[in-house]
Design an enzyme around this catalytic site. Structure first.
Site, short mmCIF file in Angstrom:
data_model
loop_
_atom_site.label_atom_id
_atom_site.label_comp_id
_atom_site.label_asym_id
_atom_site.label_seq_id
_atom_site.Cartn_x
_atom_site.Cartn_y
_atom_site.Cartn_z
N CYS A 104 0.88 -1.16 0.00
CA CYS A 104 0.00 0.00 0.00
C CYS A 104 0.92 1.21 0.00
O CYS A 104 1.54 1.50 1.02
CB CYS A 104 -0.94 0.04 1.21
N CYS A 107 -0.50 4.17 2.49
CA CYS A 107 -0.52 4.00 3.95
C CYS A 107 -0.27 2.53 4.29
O CYS A 107 0.85 2.07 4.16
CB CYS A 107 -1.81 4.54 4.55
N SER A 108 -1.29 1.80 4.71
CA SER A 108 -1.04 0.42 5.12
C SER A 108 -2.26 -0.45 4.91
O SER A 108 -2.52 -1.35 5.70
CB SER A 108 -0.62 0.40 6.59
N CYS A 109 -3.03 -0.20 3.86
CA CYS A 109 -4.22 -1.01 3.59
C CYS A 109 -3.80 -2.47 3.40
O CYS A 109 -2.80 -2.76 2.77
CB CYS A 109 -4.95 -0.49 2.36
FE FE Z 1 -3.32 2.06 2.90
#
Ligand code: FE
Length: 201
Positions: A104, A107-109
């Site tokens: 991602c 961000c951190s999906c």
């Molecule tokens: Fe994300």
């Protein structure tokens, strides 16, 4: 696989925020008991063991594998996994010619229902940038050396679409049960930064 339940402080905050959001959206009201119950559910029930069962089923059942490819979230729900952070799931399959990696960049999906919470390296700015810019070098640092002719496809997750990699079924796994196969499927192999384990390794 029970060692995957450690969360750092960021994860705990993300978990609390997610639980809060889930309650607000679904119930329209909030109590701390509800938040605690949801946090407990995520800690106890979600993790890469779920994704491993999905992969093992795909390895042994061609019809399931087909459903997984055409509607990931629906096929994953057949095994009882779904919900928050897993609404739309795209399942991509590794072959001798193509290796898939998930990131991602924003961000951190991450696909929580099948993999649990993301590891800290997945959230690091270095991984997010380098997985796209130089995936082969990143894979090498994870110990994955691919033939030069293997194409690497990098999938950028969003809040709408999450990805799950089906790693290649290892050689010598023919006589194994579905449970034994699932034990070969690591978290990293479903992100694409690892391969499935060899039987007996
Ligand atoms: Fe994300």
């Amino acid at each position: 696989m029970s060692g995957d339940h450690h969360h750092d402080h960021d994860d705990e905050l993300a978990l609390r925020a997610a639980a809060l959001e889930a309650v607000l959206v679904e119930k329209g009201l909030l109590t701390t008991d509800q938040v605690d119950a949801i946090v407990e559910h995520y800690e106890r029930d979600l993790g890469p063991q779920n994704g491993a069962r999905v992969v093992a089923r795909a390895w042994v059942d061609p019809a399931y594998r087909q459903r997984l490819r055409s509607d990931g979230a629906a096929a994953i729900r057949e095994l009882g996994y779904g919900g928050f952070e897993g609404g739309t799931m795209v399942v991509v399959e590794n072959t001798p010619d193509v290796h898939n990696v998930v990131v991602c960049t924003l961000c951190s999906c991450y696909p929580w229902p099948v993999l649990g919470l993301p590891p800290s390296w997945y959230k690091s700015p270095a991984y997010r940038a380098r997985a796209v810019a130089e995936p082969r070098a990143v894979l090498r640092e994870f110990g994955v050396e691919l033939p030069a002719e293997t194409e690497i496809r990098v999938w950028d997750s969003t809040s709408e679409v999450r990805y799950l990699v089906v790693p290649q079924r290892p050689e010598g796994a023919d006589g194994l049960s579905e449970d034994e196969l699932a034990a070969l499927v690591t978290r990293d192999s479903m992100i694409g930064t690892g391969l499935a384990l060899e039987p007996g390794a």
